[in-house]
Design an enzyme around this catalytic site. Structure first.
Site, PDB file in Angstrom:
ATOM      1  N   ASP A   1      -3.554  -1.011   0.751  1.00 23.94           N
ATOM      2  CA  ASP A   1      -4.158   1.153   0.103  1.00 23.94           C
ATOM      3  C   ASP A   1      -5.475   0.585  -0.693  1.00 23.94           C
ATOM      4  O   ASP A   1      -5.992   0.152  -1.139  1.00 23.94           O
ATOM      5  CB  ASP A   1      -3.243   0.572  -1.624  1.00 23.94           C
TER       6      ASP A   1
ATOM      7  N   ARG B   1      -5.392   9.332  -9.202  1.00 21.85           N
ATOM      8  CA  ARG B   1      -5.257   9.600  -8.277  1.00 21.85           C
ATOM      9  C   ARG B   1      -4.925  10.918  -7.261  1.00 21.85           C
ATOM     10  O   ARG B   1      -5.070  10.649  -6.086  1.00 21.85           O
ATOM     11  CB  ARG B   1      -3.886   8.264  -7.948  1.00 21.85           C
TER      12      ARG B   1
ATOM     13  N   LYS C   1       1.042  10.187   1.592  1.00 24.55           N
ATOM     14  CA  LYS C   1       1.932  10.227   0.128  1.00 24.55           C
ATOM     15  C   LYS C   1       1.585  10.972  -1.036  1.00 24.55           C
ATOM     16  O   LYS C   1       0.718  11.642  -1.559  1.00 24.55           O
ATOM     17  CB  LYS C   1       2.274   8.263   0.120  1.00 24.55           C
TER      18      LYS C   1
ATOM     19  N   ASP D   1       8.169   3.570   0.873  1.00 20.97           N
ATOM     20  CA  ASP D   1       6.755   2.612   0.051  1.00 20.97           C
ATOM     21  C   ASP D   1       7.304   1.139  -0.493  1.00 20.97           C
ATOM     22  O   ASP D   1       8.866   1.219   0.129  1.00 20.97           O
ATOM     23  CB  ASP D   1       7.442   3.118  -1.581  1.00 20.97           C
TER      24      ASP D   1
ATOM     25  N   ARG E   1      -8.427  -1.757  -2.891  1.00 16.42           N
ATOM     26  CA  ARG E   1      -8.637  -3.872  -2.140  1.00 16.42           C
ATOM     27  C   ARG E   1      -9.519  -4.130  -1.176  1.00 16.42           C
ATOM     28  O   ARG E   1      -9.401  -5.081  -1.725  1.00 16.42           O
ATOM     29  CB  ARG E   1      -7.168  -3.696  -1.437  1.00 16.42           C
TER      30      ARG E   1
ATOM     31  N   HIS F   1       7.485   1.614  -9.865  1.00 24.63           N
ATOM     32  CA  HIS F   1       7.229   0.030  -9.513  1.00 24.63           C
ATOM     33  C   HIS F   1       8.173  -0.248 -10.718  1.00 24.63           C
ATOM     34  O   HIS F   1       8.666  -1.355 -10.011  1.00 24.63           O
ATOM     35  CB  HIS F   1       5.499  -0.141 -10.180  1.00 24.63           C
TER      36      HIS F   1
END
Length: 433
Positions: free
Chosen positions: A147, A216, A246, A332, A155, A259
């Site tokens: 990601d 985002r 996405k 996902d 990352r 999440h």
């Protein structure tokens, strides 16, 4: 004339045509190309042509037999095919025994890396080289994914070029710059041995209470998201990194963080078409390779209670059939609360494949990864998942890897010179001007 002989001429003609066009610069430039899907009807007007004679039938059969992807697929065992459906994660800065088993014994199709796997650039390239080495006995190379959206979802090591949020970037209203940002991120990912990025975000920030997406997203309207999402996508493609669009069919109007729990959106398909689906339709028309499905429940579209990632109505009927997406669809993370709290790992995996998913993302727990793999094996053997459907999904995966020339060759540290380079920092600095 042999179809491969035509390819250079087609590329040259396309380039000259683009140069002569009065339209704005095409941000796509020359994205990766690979072996095309076998299509015996190329060059034939299907409406006017007569049925093929014996010689033509023989030619078609020869063409199909020569398709290297079909040949590769036919040579794979059932276990190898099922392994290709999985992208898995692991703990640590070096490969552990669990990931070694998943690669060498279960033939997984890809790896996802998180901050827990990444420390420095030299460590990261050593890790990706080690993962590729573990896969040497397998005939299909690995997706190595991450990601890297920019902003708060990043990352790469600290020396990499860092960018502000997508919402900030979209507010600059400069798609050429957004394209260059995608190109920079793509080049730095590729330098580390990463070939797939779970970006760009095509969600619309339409609900101010939405914290899981928030900044985002590139903006609050379909137009802004379409323009900047596709620009970033073209940049990644140009760097030979696979973009993953996405979170289909749109995570921008949710309050619950998937999440943690299962978000529910009560919109109809007509309402989704007025807003959320517009950027995804644009991405598909502009050549999106991979779409990631969200763990969001849509009671007015699918009364089964299953989220989009497990819904045949949303994936096969809407995304594939109605919106005409022919690429790879990935879930996902299947270990997120939205799934984990409602389904067993193996049960969810079977539902996802039955819905039309090609890739299943299990990023943390080894026991859940094994359960999911074994459940798919049982489902195929029991006829709950047809071999035809399995083959179609694996073929899409193989063609994507071929298109981007994915391979397991090790990379040299010399390529890390581009990471955080002055040229890349200059792209970032344009956002501040």
């Amino acid at each position: 004339m042999n179809k491969w002989v035509l390819v250079p001429f087609i590329i040259i003609i396309s380039f000259l045509t683009a140069c002569q066009s009065a339209d704005p610069i095409d941000l796509r430039d020359t994205p990766p190309t690979g072996i095309p899907k076998s299509n015996p009807s190329v060059g034939i007007d299907a409406k006017d042509s007569a049925p093929p004679n014996e010689d033509q039938s023989s030619f078609i059969e020869d063409e199909q037999e020569q398709d290297p992807i079909i040949q590769q697929l036919e040579q794979m065992t059932l276990k190898q095919k099922i392994g290709q459906l999985f992208v898995v994660g692991f703990d640590g800065l070096v490969p552990n025994d669990q990931i070694k088993t998943l690669i060498q014994n279960h033939h997984v199709g890809g790896i996802i890396l998180f901050s827990r796997n990444i420390e420095t650039s030299k460590q990261l390239i050593q890790l990706t080289n080690d993962l590729k080495q573990l896969n040497q006995s397998n005939q299909v190379p690995l997706f190595i994914s991450v990601d890297e959206e920019g902003g708060r979802v990043s990352r790469l090591p600290s020396n990499a070029t860092k960018f502000p949020s997508n919402l900030f970037i979209g507010g600059k209203d400069n798609p050429l710059l957004t394209h260059d940002i995608g190109l920079v991120i793509g080049k730095e990912l590729a330098a580390h041995g990463i070939n797939m990025d779970y970006a760009p975000v095509f969600d619309i920030f339409s609900n101010p209470q939405n914290t899981v997406i928030g900044d985002r997203a590139y903006g609050t309207t379909p137009e802004i998201v379409k323009e900047h999402g596709t620009a970033f996508m073209f940049g990644l493609q140009k760097s030979n990194v696979i973009p993953v669009v996405k979170h289909f069919p749109g995570h921008g109007d949710t309050i619950v963080d998937s999440h943690i729990g299962l978000p529910v959106v009560y919109k109809t398909v007509e309402q989704l078409k007025e807003l959320e689906l517009q950027p995804f339709q644009e991405a598909i028309q502009e050549g999106a390779d991979v779409v990631m499905a969200a763990h969001i429940q849509y009671p007015n579209l699918d009364g089964s209670g299953r989220p989009a990632s497990l819904s045949k109505i949303l994936i096969t009927e809407l995304l594939r059939n109605e919106m005409d997406f022919q690429g790879v669809v990935i879930t996902d993370d299947m270990e997120m609360g939205a799934i984990k709290k409602h389904y067993r790992a193996g049960e969810a995996a079977v539902y996802a494949v039955q819905a039309g998913m090609d890739l299943l993302l299990y990023s943390h727990q080894y026991d859940l990864q094994l359960e999911a793999i074994q459940s798919i094996e049982v489902a195929v053997e029991a006829g709950e998942i047809s071999l035809h459907q399995l083959n179609e999904g694996v073929e899409r995966i193989l063609r994507l890897k071929e298109k981007y020339r994915i391979n397991d060759a090790p990379l040299s540290e010399a390529g890390l010179e581009v990471v955080g380079s002055e040229e890349h920092q200059a792209v970032r600095d344009q956002l501040i001007d």
